[in-house]
Design an enzyme around this catalytic site. Structure first.
Site, PDB file in Angstrom:
ATOM      1  N   ASP A   1      -9.054   1.072   2.936  1.00 50.80           N
ATOM      2  CA  ASP A   1      -8.706  -0.238   3.486  1.00 50.80           C
ATOM      3  C   ASP A   1      -9.939  -1.130   3.426  1.00 50.80           C
ATOM      4  O   ASP A   1     -10.991  -0.773   3.948  1.00 50.80           O
ATOM      5  CB  ASP A   1      -8.262  -0.102   4.954  1.00 50.80           C
ATOM      6  CG  ASP A   1      -6.879   0.518   5.066  1.00 50.80           C
ATOM      7  OD1 ASP A   1      -6.232   0.712   4.012  1.00 50.80           O
ATOM      8  OD2 ASP A   1      -6.448   0.831   6.183  1.00 50.80           O
TER       9      ASP A   1
ATOM     10  N   ASP B   1       7.554   0.687   2.376  1.00 50.13           N
ATOM     11  CA  ASP B   1       7.424   1.244   3.725  1.00 50.13           C
ATOM     12  C   ASP B   1       8.835   1.505   4.241  1.00 50.13           C
ATOM     13  O   ASP B   1       9.657   0.584   4.284  1.00 50.13           O
ATOM     14  CB  ASP B   1       6.734   0.238   4.667  1.00 50.13           C
ATOM     15  CG  ASP B   1       5.290  -0.023   4.255  1.00 50.13           C
ATOM     16  OD1 ASP B   1       4.681   0.859   3.626  1.00 50.13           O
ATOM     17  OD2 ASP B   1       4.783  -1.123   4.560  1.00 50.13           O
TER      18      ASP B   1
END
Lengths: 213, 252
Positions: free
Chosen positions: B11, B130
């Site tokens: 990230d 997702d």
């Protein structure tokens, strides 16, 4: 000096980065007169065979490549660039290739002879099996893992052009091909860690040696 | 033999890695390039950079990160986060990334997948999904905006649609399992892997080598992605791969 042939097909930056990393001088160009001044040609490419041939023919690069290789200039194709060296492909309709190596390009069937289905593209790291250790691209290298991404595969009856293969399901995938000064890899050497960088170095060395002769 | 891929996810916020601070042996653990080099040496098969920058200014920094990674590493890497239009794809792919991943933007405007795929080839376009189990649907529902907004899509239908539109790969995250370290969601992974012809990367829930083994066998995944177990050194990629090898999984 290596000439990377820029004909608008896909991402050439990783090939450029790789040559920078091994400190190999190169130019990136789509102009025959500029590429003519180099000692060896790299033909990269991702995308469709038909689009690529249309671009190469429209820009005069197809004739240029044929002429340069007739005069003995080393040429290495990468991924789609390797497939373009062959006679024809069935991708988006039958298309004639550069015809520098014997064979044709067909889609993976997606199902084995025994009826088991498998994923297409063939994507990821697969290991090489050397069929001709003395192929200039393979000198000094071990049968390592290299990174493939492709949905079409070369088929040829002329086994003398097969230098290394990888096995995907029940398909023997021509991975390194070549005859004399014309060669190519189905995988991406610029993304294939040490083995890939070794292959690129070998090509650059062969080009530099050719220049001295 | 084609190997199963192990993919660490980093990230990145405003050009800095925001997890993975436990790498005491690194000079600058917040530097994405330094961490990328570390994972490359450990045997990572690919890398995913997820840009979680909040601002446009922050997002510009990802291009520099991509250029530096491409200049130093010879393994494939994907950039996701903040890719909303073809121009965004061009920016990171021209900077040297191999693939881009799109999630919310693709659900809001599925044509984006086709545009990217036509321009760069399907192999460059990863569709990230997702998904969370939904009792009403009796299957997994697809969410956007980092899992905050439900969509009308059932996961296998959206995966098929994405591939039809030109996705070259699916990065599938189980919202039910994410962060739990109790294993990947095998039923979800299997359902999607069987629904599409392109490779599927399982994500969410990785805690140990057995979890990866299950995802590759029962879940039929082609690759496994994880963040925290690598960042916090709960396992190294080298250890993970040697355990998988013992279990009979082909790894590089």
């Amino acid at each position: 000096m290596i000439g990377i042939i820029d004909y608008g097909m896909g991402n050439l930056h990783s090939v450029c980065s790789a040559l920078k990393r091994i400190e190999q001088p190169y130019i990136l160009s789509g102009k025959p007169e500029e590429l003519h001044e180099t000692d060896g040609l790299l033909l990269p490419g991702v995308g469709s065979f038909k689009d690529a041939m249309t671009e190469l023919e429209g820009t005069g690069l197809a004739d240029f490549i044929k002429k340069e290789t007739e005069n003995g200039k080393p040429l290495m194709g990468i991924c789609l660039g390797m497939q373009l060296l062959f006679e024809r492909s069935t991708e988006n309709g039958l298309t004639e290739g550069l015809g520098l190596l014997p064979g044709k390009v067909d889609r993976f069937r997606g199902v084995t002879g025994e009826g088991k289905s498998y994923k297409v593209p063939h994507m990821g790291w697969n290991n090489l099996h050397f069929l001709q250790k003395e192929q200039p691209l393979l000198i000094g290298l071990d049968e390592g893992y290299v990174y493939f991404v492709h949905s079409f595969v070369v088929q040829t009856d002329n086994r003398e052009v097969l230098a290394a293969a990888a096995h995907y399901e029940d398909v023997e995938v021509p991975a390194v091909v070549g005859r004399n000064h014309i060669m190519g890899t189905q995988f991406h050497p610029e993304k294939s860690s040490e083995t890939g960088m070794g292959i690129l170095k070998n090509f650059c060395q062969l080009v530099e040696e050719g220049k001295q002769r | 033999m084609l190997t199963k891929r192990i993919i660490p996810c980093l990230d990145v916020k405003e050009g800095r890695v925001v997890k993975g601070i436990q790498f005491l042996n690194l000079v600058d653990a917040g530097d994405p390039v330094e961490l990328a080099r570390f994972y490359d040496k450990e045997g990572a098969d690919e890398l995913v950079f997820l840009d979680i920058s909040a601002s446009h200014e922050g997002r510009d920094t990802i291009v520099e990160v991509v250029e530096r990674v491409a200049a130093e590493l010879a393994i494939p890497f994907t950039v996701g986060g903040g890719i909303n239009k073809l121009e965004d794809m061009k920016r990171v792919l021209r900077a040297g990334a191999d693939k881009v991943s799109v999630n919310t933007a693709a659900l809001l405007r599925p044509e984006l997948i086709t545009e990217g795929s036509d321009y760069f080839g399907a192999q460059c376009i990863v569709v990230a999904i997702d998904a969370k189990y939904d009792d009403e649907l009796e299957s997994w529902r697809v969410y956007t905006h980092g899992g905050r907004k439900p969509t009308q899509w059932e996961v296998t239908e959206w995966a098929r649609e994405a591939v039809k539109r030109g996705a070259g790969e699916i990065l599938l995250t189980s919202m039910d399992k994410d962060g739990e370290k109790s294993g990947f969601n095998l039923a979800l992974t299997k359902a999607v892997s069987e629904a599409v012809t392109v490779p599927v990367i399982a994500s969410g829930g990785a805690g140990n080598a057995d979890h990866f083994y299950d995802a590759f066998t029962e879940g039929k995944a082609d690759a496994g992605l994880a963040a925290s177990i690598f960042h916090y050194k709960e396992t190294s990629i080298g250890e993970l791969k040697s355990e998988l090898q013992k279990l009979g999984v082909a790894v590089r």
